[in-house]
Design an enzyme around this catalytic site. Sequence first.
Site, PDB file in Angstrom:
ATOM      1  CG  LEU A 194      -4.641 -81.142  32.718  1.00  0.00           C
ATOM      2  CD1 LEU A 194      -5.168 -81.017  31.286  1.00  0.00           C
ATOM      3  CD2 LEU A 194      -5.488 -82.132  33.502  1.00  0.00           C
ATOM      4  CG  ASP A 195       0.225 -86.251  34.532  1.00  0.00           C
ATOM      5  OD1 ASP A 195       0.465 -85.584  35.531  1.00  0.00           O
ATOM      6  OD2 ASP A 195      -0.058 -87.459  34.552  1.00  0.00           O
TER       7      ASP A 195
END
Length: 526
Positions: A194-195
């Site tokens: 995930l970012d």
Amino acid sequence: MTEKDKAKLVSTEKRKAAEETEDIKKDLKKAKLETKALKAKRPGFTDDRYYETSYYIENGLRKVYPYYFTFTTFTKGRWVGEKILDVFAREFRAHPAEEYERCIKAGTLTVNYEKVPIEYKLKHNDLLANVVHRHEVPVTSQPITIVFMDDDIVVVNKPASIPVHPCGRYRHNTVVFILAKEYNLKNLRTIHRLDRLTSGLLLFGRSPKKARQMEHQIRNRQVQKQYICRVEGEFPDGIVECKEPIEVVSYKIGVCKVSPKGKDCTTTFEKLGYNGETSVVLCKPLTGRMHQIRVHLQYLGYPVVNDPLYNHEVFGPSKGKGGDIGGKTDDQLVRDLINIHNAENWLGIDGDSELSMFNKSIGSDLEDSLSGTNKGNPLSDDDSESVSREASPCSESPRPVSVGSESPNENICTMINNNNNNKNTNTVGSSSCSSIASKLNAQRTGREQKVAVTVATQTGHESPDLAFNPEKMTTDKHCYECKVRYKDPKPQDLVMYLHAWKYKGPGWCYETELPEWARVDWNENE
């Protein structure tokens, strides 16, 4: 000498030159293969890596005491025969050449762990090591909660602002290090990512077999992924599908855009509610391109409210709506993004870019092994196609984590029992839009089959200091960052309104609690 002899001599010289060129190519290829082989033989990290430093909590932030760290890299083929100072001055521009000259003379920048003169010319497979006094960027002090855990898999709810694995200026302030240090969960294999600013569901394999199985399911689109976000304006009613191809503009800084030259991808969106200013939207990415949800929302004209990258006029007056980036070329866009980074510091340096003070090219074994891509990691890698099955850095096998045992530090986590035996794995796909909105507003009430567990304190478990301890602070007279006073990031700098809510695959389904901002009637003043 006759003309015939001259021609024969020229022909011989040309042949020798061609042979020399071919030999150089072979040498470079051999050097690359040897480097890969050496990297493969390098031992995994020991527990000593986790004890380099420790955390403390201050102003709602998890901070890392500065520490000394040795970055290593093998000599790349293109560096062979060049002077070490010239290579560092050109390739690693985080510091001026004078600083690298000082390090070489002082013996903190070494070759094969030996001091060398600044005139030293690099050879094949030389191991470069640079000792630095490392300062990490603060992240939120919100805990990483366990959603599900068994012998094969660990599922967590990642708070916003914490990168998944070491990259750029983050190492101890990463999910894999925090799980290893505070929960004794080591040797985890990343299944997806995930970012840094994205919160939500994150899956790790505890065995190579399980990681491969889960990664295969994601790659073959057997996993249904559902995200919740808050966007600007009133999002249209009904199902909105975006099938615009996405192209990576720059792997160096991790920026994408909609482009006919991009890769095919599809995202469906559905508005769950509107509070008069912003909308809560359910997102279902059918593919896993880098920054897919954020780029598609930008294209549709409804960017994530606080997206520091894709909700910015650097993409033109329309902020990239409809693919309009103000007529900029890719080079202009990247140049403007870097300039804005320098002015506003919002790009975050949370990946392996040239902007990073700790450039990937002189990164640790961990950064090499966990990157999962040969093109250099983007600044952030939201569920991108390049995932890694590599273990987090520890050569030891993971110790079992006791469920239900007491922890003196009372690290209570939540485990939602969504294993394969649980038949109540309801998915959003079978729910109406109104029922989903009701679930959002319920906000952490009436969760099904919730069980409280604790993670036992064992060797390697370490809780952060609840206040700054000056005795643990180190300083270095040559360290630039020791001389700079940085402001703490503001709460709004630590979150982006995008959350990985639910993943469902063959025979399994995991979902997380939702953040406060996901309530339909929530507003930013809260």
